[in-house]
Design an enzyme around this catalytic site. Structure first.
Site, PDB file in Angstrom:
ATOM      1  N   ASN A  71      34.271  37.142  28.619  1.00  0.00           N
ATOM      2  CA  ASN A  71      35.205  36.189  28.037  1.00  0.00           C
ATOM      3  C   ASN A  71      34.514  34.897  27.574  1.00  0.00           C
ATOM      4  O   ASN A  71      35.050  34.191  26.724  1.00  0.00           O
ATOM      5  CB  ASN A  71      36.287  35.854  29.079  1.00  0.00           C
ATOM      6  CG  ASN A  71      37.099  34.652  28.699  1.00  0.00           C
ATOM      7  OD1 ASN A  71      37.917  34.714  27.795  1.00  0.00           O
ATOM      8  ND2 ASN A  71      36.842  33.528  29.359  1.00  0.00           N
ATOM      9  N   TYR A  76      31.709  31.674  14.450  1.00  0.00           N
ATOM     10  CA  TYR A  76      32.639  32.235  15.439  1.00  0.00           C
ATOM     11  C   TYR A  76      33.170  33.600  14.979  1.00  0.00           C
ATOM     12  O   TYR A  76      33.186  34.569  15.741  1.00  0.00           O
ATOM     13  CB  TYR A  76      33.789  31.249  15.644  1.00  0.00           C
ATOM     14  CG  TYR A  76      34.740  31.618  16.755  1.00  0.00           C
ATOM     15  CD1 TYR A  76      34.349  31.483  18.087  1.00  0.00           C
ATOM     16  CD2 TYR A  76      36.030  32.072  16.488  1.00  0.00           C
ATOM     17  CE1 TYR A  76      35.218  31.813  19.117  1.00  0.00           C
ATOM     18  CE2 TYR A  76      36.901  32.394  17.505  1.00  0.00           C
ATOM     19  CZ  TYR A  76      36.499  32.257  18.823  1.00  0.00           C
ATOM     20  OH  TYR A  76      37.366  32.587  19.841  1.00  0.00           O
ATOM     21  N   ALA A  99      31.815  35.644  12.882  1.00  0.00           N
ATOM     22  CA  ALA A  99      30.736  36.643  12.911  1.00  0.00           C
ATOM     23  C   ALA A  99      30.515  37.146  14.334  1.00  0.00           C
ATOM     24  O   ALA A  99      30.337  38.347  14.566  1.00  0.00           O
ATOM     25  CB  ALA A  99      29.448  36.029  12.367  1.00  0.00           C
ATOM     26  N   LYS A 111      32.647  37.270  16.778  1.00  0.00           N
ATOM     27  CA  LYS A 111      33.779  38.080  17.260  1.00  0.00           C
ATOM     28  C   LYS A 111      33.872  39.421  16.516  1.00  0.00           C
ATOM     29  O   LYS A 111      34.229  40.433  17.111  1.00  0.00           O
ATOM     30  CB  LYS A 111      35.087  37.289  17.124  1.00  0.00           C
ATOM     31  CG  LYS A 111      35.139  36.043  18.017  1.00  0.00           C
ATOM     32  CD  LYS A 111      34.989  36.375  19.498  1.00  0.00           C
ATOM     33  CE  LYS A 111      35.214  35.174  20.395  1.00  0.00           C
ATOM     34  NZ  LYS A 111      35.121  35.495  21.842  1.00  0.00           N
TER      35      LYS A 111
END
Lengths: 252, 130
Positions: A90, A155, A157, A159
């Site tokens: 996470n 971000y 990219a 994810k």
């Protein structure tokens, strides 16, 4: 209790979505080792909160971007509680900004933490889970992987890569009955999304068919399901939990 | 140095753990994929376990080479390993018994070389060098 006596590791566990997952897993009977990078006060308060509720949680300080540290944390958890059964990747950071002005370090820290951290912890547990012939890996992605906004090339990219990584690893571990899935949250009310929420104001709610922001607990419930026996036949999937945001409907 | 029988016993025990099979299913000629159901991740698991069990280092692609014939287009023709390819096989896998394979060297049958006996011979050779 759906996760009774399971040993879980949750990275980025002290705040936001991770915190919600730690509490939910502990409430379902899991022993939860969570990773935090720097906010010891938040980590301590979470351990206290879980303990008071009758659960078991322990905080481990570690930078998920460091491969050796990930290995050490997993070894420490196993030495204390036995084999890890569930991993939730996470930990994530944002360094939003238009691409043309993005500094390499803003790119690197996002990729190294979000994607690199996922690699590091998966690498530390994958063979262990494979040898147990059971296990769950849950990667926290984002709707930004598919429905992105300006200022999030790094971000998005990271994810998007997590989604592809999830599918690829799922195929490799399926023969050993280890499932690998991702959850793609939409707008969740956390510290991380605060800036965006402040900027967009009520517009966000108009974009979400269910007419409310998500809460960490909305993601935690999905994470409990994917870790539970009920999800034994689900692997390589990205479960979007966004109140319908990604449907692209305009409020009428 | 342990005897061949002792090495075989340990190799069998390793395969029982790695492949989740019964001891009785394992014979010297058992093929890992065809007879014992090994998948790609299992080969890595076997290597890791053998390294620990015997205290040796097994370089990648030495025990279970994945791309023996990629170096030269003359190694394989029409799906069959050529005599040049067979020579390469003997060089890369001196511990494998290719006598049966060379009679009908279909590339798709290459995995039949990976037997319990082959691993035992490989380990024997490794330990002799220590």
């Amino acid at each position: 209790m759906r996760l009774k006596d399971q040993v879980a590791i949750v990275t980025g566990g002290s705040r936001g979505i991770g915190r919600g997952i730690v509490k939910a897993y502990a409430a379902e009977g899991a022993k939860v080792a969570f990773i935090y990078k720097g906010n010891q006060a938040a980590a301590d308060s979470l351990v206290a909160e879980v303990t008071q509720a009758g659960g078991i949680a322990k905080a481990h300080q570690c930078d998920v971007a460091n491969h050796d540290d990930a290995l050490k944390v997993v070894e420490a958890v196993e030495a204390e509680w036995g084999p890890v059964n569930i991993l939730v990747n996470n930990a994530g950071v944002i360094r939003d900004g238009l691409f043309v002005g993005m500094r390499p370090e803003e790119w690197n820290v996002v990729i190294q933490t979000n994607l690199g951290g996922t690699f590091n912890f998966c690498h530390a547990v994958a063979m262990k889970l494979a040898r147990q012939r059971k296990g769950r890996i849950i990667n926290i992605s984002s709707v930004a992987a598919e429905h992105t906004n300006p200022g999030q090339t790094n971000y998005a990219a990271s994810k998007g890569a997590i989604n592809s990584f999830t599918r690829a690893l799922a195929v490799e571990l399926a023969g050993r009955s280890v499932t690998v899935n991702a959850i793609a949250p939409g707008f969740i009310e956390t510290d991380m999304s605060e800036n965006v929420r402040n900027k967009a104001g009520d517009l966000i709610k108009k974009m979400i068919p269910l007419k409310r922001l998500g809460q960490p607990d909305d993601i935690a419930k999905a994470a409990v399901f994917l870790a539970s026996a009920d999800a034994a036949y689900i692997t390589g999937q990205v479960l979007t939990v966004d109140g319908g945001l990604s449907l692209g409907a305009v409020a009428v | 140095m342990p005897s061949q029988a002792e090495i075989y016993q340990k190799v069998s025990a390793t395969l029982v753990d790695a492949l989740n099979v019964e001891q009785e299913e394992i014979k010297p000629t058992s093929t890992l994929q065809g007879d014992l159901g090994a998948e790609s991740i299992d080969f890595l698991d076997i290597v890791f376990r053998l390294e620990r069990e015997f205290g040796i280092k097994i370089p990648r692609n030495e025990l279970f080479p994945e791309s023996i014939f990629q170096g030269d287009p003359d190694f394989v023709q029409n799906g069959k390993v050529t005599s040049k390819g067979l020579d390469e096989l003997r060089t890369k896998m001196p511990f494998a018994d290719i006598s049966k394979f060379e009679k009908n060297p279909e590339l798709t049958a290459i995995s039949d070389l990976f037997t319990v006996e082959m691993i035992t011979k490989y380990i024997e050779g490794k330990l002799a060098k220590v």
